[in-house]
Design an enzyme around this catalytic site. Sequence first.
Site, PDB file in Angstrom:
ATOM      1  N   GLU A  43      10.946  -1.549   9.374  1.00  0.00           N
ATOM      2  CA  GLU A  43      10.206  -1.730  10.435  1.00  0.00           C
ATOM      3  C   GLU A  43      10.627  -2.437  11.491  1.00  0.00           C
ATOM      4  O   GLU A  43      11.119  -3.796  11.172  1.00  0.00           O
ATOM      5  CB  GLU A  43       8.795  -2.247   9.779  1.00  0.00           C
ATOM      6  CG  GLU A  43       7.845  -2.221  10.983  1.00  0.00           C
ATOM      7  CD  GLU A  43       6.373  -2.645  10.627  1.00  0.00           C
ATOM      8  OE1 GLU A  43       5.499  -2.493  11.434  1.00  0.00           O
ATOM      9  OE2 GLU A  43       6.028  -2.989   9.679  1.00  0.00           O
ATOM     10  N   ASP A 118       6.219  -2.946  22.566  1.00  0.00           N
ATOM     11  CA  ASP A 118       6.068  -3.384  23.849  1.00  0.00           C
ATOM     12  C   ASP A 118       6.331  -2.020  24.972  1.00  0.00           C
ATOM     13  O   ASP A 118       7.608  -1.592  24.879  1.00  0.00           O
ATOM     14  CB  ASP A 118       6.999  -4.601  24.633  1.00  0.00           C
ATOM     15  CG  ASP A 118       6.398  -5.123  25.748  1.00  0.00           C
ATOM     16  OD1 ASP A 118       5.805  -4.395  26.833  1.00  0.00           O
ATOM     17  OD2 ASP A 118       6.498  -6.277  25.910  1.00  0.00           O
ATOM     18  N   ASP A 154      -0.296   2.846  21.792  1.00  0.00           N
ATOM     19  CA  ASP A 154      -1.545   3.151  22.674  1.00  0.00           C
ATOM     20  C   ASP A 154      -1.346   3.393  24.053  1.00  0.00           C
ATOM     21  O   ASP A 154      -2.283   3.395  24.989  1.00  0.00           O
ATOM     22  CB  ASP A 154      -2.566   1.893  22.475  1.00  0.00           C
ATOM     23  CG  ASP A 154      -1.960   0.695  22.945  1.00  0.00           C
ATOM     24  OD1 ASP A 154      -0.598   0.470  22.939  1.00  0.00           O
ATOM     25  OD2 ASP A 154      -2.554   0.083  23.736  1.00  0.00           O
TER      26      ASP A 154
END
Length: 203
Positions: A43, A118, A154
């Site tokens: 990850e 980001d 998102d």
Amino acid sequence: MPATVKPTSAASPAILAREAARQALLAATLAELYPLPTSLIFEIGCGHGHLLAAYAAANPDTLCLGVDLVKQRIERAQRKQSRLALKNLAFLNADANQALDALPTNVRLAGIFVLFPDPWPKTRHQARRLLQTTMLDALAARAKPGAWLALRTDDAPFFAWASKQIENHPSWHIATAHPWPFEHSTYFQEIKGPHQSLVAIRG
């Protein structure tokens, strides 16, 4: 793809020496963690380790490694790993490219999570985004055939950009029918709200 710092006019010998020492320590740590041929779930930007800790607990026979640049996040993630006594899980304060470069050659990636990176929305900052071609190259070089790359964000413009990056890469293809590898609600996912996801497969 190279993850180590290269000599430039702006890098002093002292800085280069510190970077070389840091990279050597990272390589030694990873060699100790993974002395035998193995595959693992990786990850990038693991934050406080919520998702990867849950994944490791649900898959006790699978090795998992999370990296994050923020030391305080990794400290919290490591406390979580210790509290849950997850021997198949490790967290390191490291840059993803440097971690990939330092992985022992006997380690292959079976899956990669990239959650809510980001988006660097300003045009002048977009070179800092994850999943640039060089990052996809580095991941493909360490991933075994059939490995998955799971992205969730998102930010719609970043999702469109990342999708195009992956679509145009020769080693990865977006698998629209592939299920999301592991669902687990995290703090960041809850505060981010609506999101988009994709899974790509290493060819």
